[in-house]
Scaffold this active site. Structure first.
Site, PDB file in Angstrom:
ATOM      1  NE  ARG A  26      -3.512  -8.383  -1.564  1.00 20.56           N
ATOM      2  CZ  ARG A  26      -4.732  -8.886  -1.733  1.00 20.56           C
ATOM      3  NH1 ARG A  26      -5.335  -8.818  -2.903  1.00 20.56           N
ATOM      4  NH2 ARG A  26      -5.364  -9.451  -0.724  1.00 20.56           N
ATOM      5  CB  SER A  62      -0.914   0.021   1.235  1.00 17.14           C
ATOM      6  OG  SER A  62      -1.605   1.249   1.315  1.00 17.14           O
ATOM      7  CB  CYS A 112       2.355 -16.082  -7.596  1.00 21.47           C
ATOM      8  SG  CYS A 112       0.801 -15.414  -6.974  1.00 21.47           S
ATOM      9  CB  CYS A 145      -4.769 -14.437 -12.314  1.00 24.43           C
ATOM     10  SG  CYS A 145      -4.353 -15.118 -10.691  1.00 24.43           S
ATOM     11  CB  CYS A 194      -1.420  -8.941  -7.354  1.00 21.83           C
ATOM     12  SG  CYS A 194      -1.714  -9.725  -8.964  1.00 21.83           S
ATOM     13  CB  THR A 211      -5.463   2.126   6.854  1.00 18.95           C
ATOM     14  OG1 THR A 211      -4.659   1.817   5.711  1.00 18.95           O
ATOM     15  CG2 THR A 211      -4.861   1.462   8.077  1.00 18.95           C
ATOM     16  CB  CYS A 223       0.168 -11.555 -14.594  1.00 18.61           C
ATOM     17  SG  CYS A 223       1.241 -12.125 -13.253  1.00 18.61           S
TER      18      CYS A 223
END
Length: 643
Positions: free
Chosen positions: A384, A134, A605, A611, A608, A420, A579
């Site tokens: 993400r 983040s 990977c 996909c 995130c 948050t 991706c």
């Protein structure tokens, strides 16, 4: 079998065991695992993965393990019984929402004198914060309520790495020009702080453990357990360890554990693998619109002192994204000569030739960004998925035996670019509702339903905040696209303020927005220069991502060949472009019908979840790999990067 536990540990022989990775020696005593006190139990939990046991005298259950089959034998790991541990509340996910819920629960229990009340947090990352990505400016209202002295100079355990936001900038970008535009009042950051959410999660974990929360990183919850009598949630099970790629057990195979709880809170973040299961099972979206998502890509740079403006918060819209694609960039100056910069791309983009990673690399060459990072050093990368559905997409959050909290439910305020504080507050509200419900139902057998949590959400600032901005994000679906959305959002921000009698709808599910490749203009991305922009594998190397290759692929596609035959003619390698980690590719193979073979590089990977969201056929199912695997944050002195 029921057994009573005490802390009296008989003298037993000991053997010295050496762990292969990392190279560490520890002393394991040959005694039942349940004899260990809580601190020692955690050490064993994270090294040899034995069963967790309560720290006080209370019953627990276990089953005799069946012997392992020979490696060459046909073997179904589900034939083996799993060890179990019974807790009061089990929380899945060690981010701000899950840890805030855990802290609030233990605060309430300790205030009531019930120090034996067990709250357990399971986190799939090897360390708290490792899977948190983040670019974060935090509104501190929730953390002030939870831990009033969180940032006080008089508190020796304060969070030390908060940089006060000093001023804001909002820019509309063309290819080479940066045009100042007014920022909506929701983006006013006076009184807010630029933080590393990675560090913040680690810090929250330390505060949770101080008051008695049991925090177990490296344990990936992979299955929801249900009560056979009424179908309510019983708890979760962690994944099996030591399975080969073909699903057969390796010599060090170990069955996962079951954690049974009277209340299970899902705090997995956006599009959690278990959260989506309970949403489907209990039809929690029956009264809401589909969730919509975006992909956030970010880097942390160490920049030249002359380019550093501590506390500056800048956002941009426009270039490099096309006008039919929602998104924007940011650059935050925090810590000592560090900047967090990134790009958010709405996953309802139509053009399958678009690459969010490629767009991010282009963004960094814009003068607004390049002027800051040129001559600096990129030290970390991450990506993400995030929720963008807002008010219209909030599902029912309570179900028999548990609840959704934080981004598992989707409380991100998109126009405010903050989530948050809403995630933390939702965890605190769920904690209060769970404590009150458990206090009223002391028999230990009744199924708990958190009615009060649903009511508290609707009376909270979360609900008010999201309802007020509900029409901004869907306004970008108008025929005017980006420009129409900007104009309407300006009216909402300054004039309507959420008081309109209408609620705009989202266009649909993100994967449904993808058009056929031959119907959209092809996008060619410039070559990366290795100084400002980088190839994708170089970026992945900065995530610290690690997965054992000899394990079942956690990106589940039932038939790789069938997927390739269906998807390649229509979308010409969409998976490779959406991706941000180079996981998917179409390899040249003349033996295949279209000369291409679909391949998954699961070890790349970075978790995130794109996909699972964007695949047009919805035939990619993201599941948790072995606990502790995935991206790992990078340290620079005492400052950890956000990835």
């Amino acid at each position: 079998m029921a057994v009573a536990i005490s802390h009296k540990i008989p003298a037993l022989p000991a053997v010295r065991c050496t762990l292969a990775a990392p190279s560490t020696t520890y002393l394991r005593t040959l005694r039942p695992r349940s004899w260990f006190p809580s601190a020692r139990r955690r050490v064993l939990f994270q090294t040899s993965r034995p069963s967790a046991r309560p720290t006080a005298t209370r019953p627990f259950s276990t089953s005799k393990l069946k012997p392992l089959a020979d490696v060459d034998d046909a073997f179904d790991p589900r034939q083996q019984d799993r060890e179990t541990d019974d807790v009061d509340v089990c929380i899945i996910g060690g981010g701000p929402a899950g840890l805030s819920a855990a802290i609030r629960l233990k605060q309430l229990a300790n205030e009531a004198g019930n120090e034996e009340f067990r709250v357990l947090v399971l986190e799939k990352a090897g360390a708290l914060g490792d899977h948190i990505v983040s670019g974060n400016v935090i509104e501190p209202s929730a953390v002030k309520e939870l831990l009033p002295d969180w940032n006080s100079s008089e508190n020796p355990s304060r969070f030390e790495y908060a940089t006060p936001a000093t001023h804001d900038k909002m820019r509309f970008l063309t290819k080479n020009i940066s045009i100042p535009i007014p920022a909506p009042p929701q983006m006013n950051n006076h009184g807010n702080y630029i933080i590393s959410l990675n560090q913040f999660s680690k810090w929250l974990g330390e505060r949770a453990e101080e008051i008695g929360v049991e925090v177990y990183p490296g344990f990936a919850a992979s299955e929801v357990l249900y009560k056979p009598n009424d179908g309510s949630v019983l708890g979760v099970a962690t994944n099996d360890q030591g399975l080969a790629r073909d699903g057969k057990p390796k010599p060090h195979f170990e069955r996962g554990m079951e954690f049974h709880a009277r209340v299970t809170l899902f705090a997995e973040g956006c599009h959690g693998s278990l959260s989506k299961q309970v949403i489907k099972k209990f039809d929690l979206r029956r009264d809401s619109q589909p969730q919509t998502y975006a992909l956030g890509l970010k880097e942390v740079w160490e920049v030249k002192p002359e380019n550093f403006r501590k506390g500056e918060v800048a956002h941009s819209m426009g270039y490099p994204l096309p006008s039919n694609t929602y998104g924007g960039g940011w650059i935050y100056h925090f810590g000592d000569n560090l900047v967090s910069l990134g790009l958010v791309v709405g996953l309802d983009y139509p053009n399958p030739w678009l690459s969010p990673y490629g767009e991010f690399q282009k963004l960094k060459h814009h003068p607004l960004y390049r002027s800051v990072i040129e001559g600096g050093k990129c030290i970390s990368y991450g990506a993400r998925a995030l929720n963008e559905g807002g008010f219209q997409s909030i599902p029912k959050c309570a179900f028999p035996g548990g609840a959704l909290i934080g981004d598992s439910a989707g409380f991100l305020n998109v126009p405010k670019i903050k989530g948050t504080h809403t995630a933390m507050r939702s965890g605190m509200l769920a904690a209060k509702a769970a404590w009150d419900a458990l206090k009223e139902n002391k028999d230990g057998e009744s199924t708990i339903f958190l009615y009060d949590y649903e009511d508290a959400l609707r009376e909270s600032t979360i609900w008010k905040e999201l309802e007020e901005v509900r029409n901004m994000r869907p306004s970008f679906h108008s025929p005017l696209g980006l420009y129409g959305g900007i104009m309407y959002s300006g009216l909402e921000a300054y004039l309507f303020r959420g008081k309109t009698p209408w609620t705009l709808k989202h266009k649909g599910k993100d994967h449904e927005a993808t058009q056929l490749a031959d119907k959209q203009p092809k996008i060619e991305y410039p070559k990366n220069d290795g100084k400002i922009s980088f190839d994708i594998l170089t970026s992945v190397s900065r995530t610290g991502t690690n997965h054992e290759e000899d394990q079942p692929v956690h990106l589940q596609v039932e038939d790789w060949d069938e997927h390739g035959r269906e998807m390649w003619p229509k979308y010409k390698g969409l998976e490779n472009r959406f991706c941000p980690a180079g996981v998917y590719e179409y390899v040249e193979d003349e033996s295949k019908e279209f000369g291409r073979r679909f391949h998954i590089n699961a070890q790349n990977c970075i978790h995130c979840k794109t996909c699972d969201i964007k695949a047009p056929a919805q035939d990619i199912n993201w599941q948790t790999p072995c606990g502790g695997e995935g991206p790992v944050s990078t340290s620079i002195g005492r400052v950890h990067s956000i990835c």
